[in-house]
Design an enzyme around this catalytic site. Structure first.
Site, PDB file in Angstrom:
ATOM      1  N   ASN A   1       0.826  -1.204   0.000  1.00  0.00           N
ATOM      2  CA  ASN A   1       0.000   0.000   0.000  1.00  0.00           C
ATOM      3  C   ASN A   1       0.862   1.257   0.000  1.00  0.00           C
ATOM      4  OD1 ASN A   1      -1.947   2.023   0.374  1.00  0.00           O
ATOM      5  ND2 ASN A   1      -3.250   0.685   1.596  1.00  0.00           N
ATOM      6  N   ASP A   2       1.509   1.532   1.117  1.00  0.00           N
ATOM      7  CA  ASP A   2       2.268   2.770   1.229  1.00  0.00           C
ATOM      8  C   ASP A   2       3.375   2.871   0.189  1.00  0.00           C
ATOM      9  OD1 ASP A   2       0.711   3.510   3.425  1.00  0.00           O
ATOM     10  OD2 ASP A   2       2.057   2.522   4.837  1.00  0.00           O
ATOM     11  N   VAL A   3       3.978   1.741  -0.194  1.00  0.00           N
ATOM     12  CA  VAL A   3       5.123   1.775  -1.100  1.00  0.00           C
ATOM     13  C   VAL A   3       4.721   2.047  -2.545  1.00  0.00           C
ATOM     14  CG1 VAL A   3       6.473   0.255   0.374  1.00  0.00           C
ATOM     15  CG2 VAL A   3       5.101  -0.724  -1.467  1.00  0.00           C
TER      16      VAL A   3
END
Length: 497
Positions: A424-426
């Protein structure tokens, strides 16, 4: 009492073990050579342990009858006259057997998805070992050969002892908190205390002052206070750190455990411990730097609070409802087999679902159909450095198909499909576009450049550990595959038949 210098052969053996440890670190830098690296490490540690036992056990295990003991070691020509202390011999061998058996059983039974918390737990044991060795040296300094005039502990040994105990205690309590967070036994969200920066800095300063004072006053109250404050600061340093920063925390604690071992090596006058501790400490520090650079964050900012320190982030407030496209396994299978190039981005969701084997099976079927498949690994994906690499290696994914961010990011513009599974964040473009985002400045994959994006996640209600929404969900070329990662990939594999 002056400490006995190890014999020349022991110094050579310790040097050889140090070289083997360096080769082990070199081998572990690549999945292709990691097995050889592990073997070098095992051989080096076995050599160091045997050498230490041979050079340190005799005086401790044997009560001499007409035996001359020279600086704590039985002289070779008098050794025929000793009387073995079988109880002590049994205790040493039993301790080795028990510890080795526990380690073997854990290594055999541990799931790869539980490796991050296992690493944190092992770090805590290293820290506690340093604390116990330091206290043993304090309570019985004559046996360690660190006494000077009037039977007092030598000042330099007190510094080594104080620092070793302090670093070990910080490592222990910090690793326990990291273990609890990684294992889901306590919230992964930051726990923020009022005036935490003042408390932390004050506690650290107090420990350093007490270590200095310990050189003048070796009373038990001083060393007990050092130990208590160090245990407390380890706890206080880790609880404010959020889940997104856990890879840095794991590598940082790894570094701490190394420095604790090195400090105790000076106290014990053990060359192997000094070499090993320095290698672990320095490599952990370098890895922490690499992790911070991968997130475009300073080490101090991570220690000061971590992602999610802002109370407004991830607070559970209702997010704006935006339109998105949802697809099925059949839709994904059809478009995947039509593609020429597919890039897979795994994340922690893949680890939780244990979907790595199904993912490799999907990739194998695509390759049979002439599709080029590559894997893109972000340095901070998962909960520990190299987490995704380990999982893919367990699933026998070829090493030459796995690429780091800087090596593959430019290829998304030529990719037909970016297949995101549990990350997600990456892949969140807010890291580049939103200066108010807690992940702003962190290098991320340019998945938006791919012609088609498949995004596997359990539901639209969840967000990454940074606690922010992801614009990739709502791109025109994105198809959301809302399901358990393993179940969805297995359905795609069936549809590819």
């Amino acid at each position: 009492m002056a400490h006995a210098a190890p014999p020349a052969w022991a110094l050579l053996a310790y040097l050889a073990s140090g070289v083997l440890f360096i080769l082990a670190l070199r081998g572990l830098s690549s999945p292709a050579t990691s097995r050889a690296g592990n073997r070098f490490g095992i051989i080096g540690m076995a050599l160091a342990i045997v050498t230490t036992l041979v050079t340190h056990i005799p005086a401790a295990l044997y009560s001499g009858v007409g035996v001359e003991v020279d600086n704590g070691l039985i002289t070779p020509f008098e050794s025929f006259a000793f009387v073995p202390d079988y109880v002590a011999i049994f205790e040493v061998l039993a301790a080795i057997a028990i510890g080795g058996t526990i380690g073997w059983v854990i290594a055999r039974r541990i799931k790869m998805t539980d490796m991050p918390q296992l690493v944190a737990a092992f770090h805590s044991l290293v820290g506690m070992a340093a604390v116990l060795v330091g206290w043993a040296a304090y309570l019985n300094p004559e046996a360690f050969g660190i006494t000077g005039a009037a039977g007092l502990i030598e000042p330099q040994s007190r510094v080594e002892m104080g620092l070793g105990i302090a670093i070990g205690a910080i490592t222990f309590s910090g690793s326990v908190i990291a273990f609890l967070k990684l294992a889901g036994k306590m919230s992964g969200a930051p726990i923020l205390l009022p005036a935490r920066h003042v408390i932390n800095l004050g506690t650290l300063a107090g420990i350093l002052i007490l270590v200095g004072y310990f050189t003048q006053d070796q009373s038990i109250a001083v060393i007990a206070l050092i130990t208590a404050l160090a245990f407390a600061i380890g706890f206080l340093l880790i609880i404010p750190i959020g889940g997104a920063d856990m890879p840095v925390v794991v590598s940082m604690l790894n570094s701490y455990s190394g420095w604790a071992a090195a400090a105790m090596g000076f106290t014990l006058h053990n060359t192997a411990m000094i070499i090993t501790g320095a290698l672990v400490g320095s490599s952990g520090a370098i890895l922490s730097y690499i992790m911070c650079k991968a997130m475009n964050r300073s080490f101090i900012s991570v220690i000061a609070g971590g992602f999610g320190a802002d109370a407004s982030v991830g607070s559970g407030e209702a997010r704006e409802q935006r339109p998105y496209k949802q697809g099925s396994a059949d839709d994904a299978a059809f478009m995947l087999e039509q593609a020429e190039k597919v890039i897979i981005i795994p994340g922690y969701g893949m680890a939780v679902a244990q979907a790595q084997h199904a993912l490799r099976e999907m990739a194998d079927k695509l390759k049979e159909k002439g599709v080029e498949v590559k894997y893109a690994i972000h340095p901070v994906a998962g909960r520990m450095p190299g987490h995704m690499n380990v999982l893919l290696a367990e699933a026998n994914v070829p090493y030459d198909e796995v690429f780091e961010l800087e090596d593959i990011n430019s290829e998304f513009s030529q990719a037909d499909v970016a297949f995101i599974i549990g990350a997600n964040d990456v892949v969140n473009p807010a890291a580049k576009t939103d200066k108010t985002s807690p992940i702003y400045g962190m290098p991320v994959f340019d998945v938006g450049a791919a012609k088609q994006i498949f995004f596997i996640k359990r539901s639209m209600g969840g967000v990454g550990y940074a606690g922010v929404d992801n614009d990739v969900f709502y791109l025109d070329q994105t198809m959301m595959l809302l399901s358990d990662a393993k179940k969805m990939v297995e359905e795609i594999v069936k549809a590819l038949d």
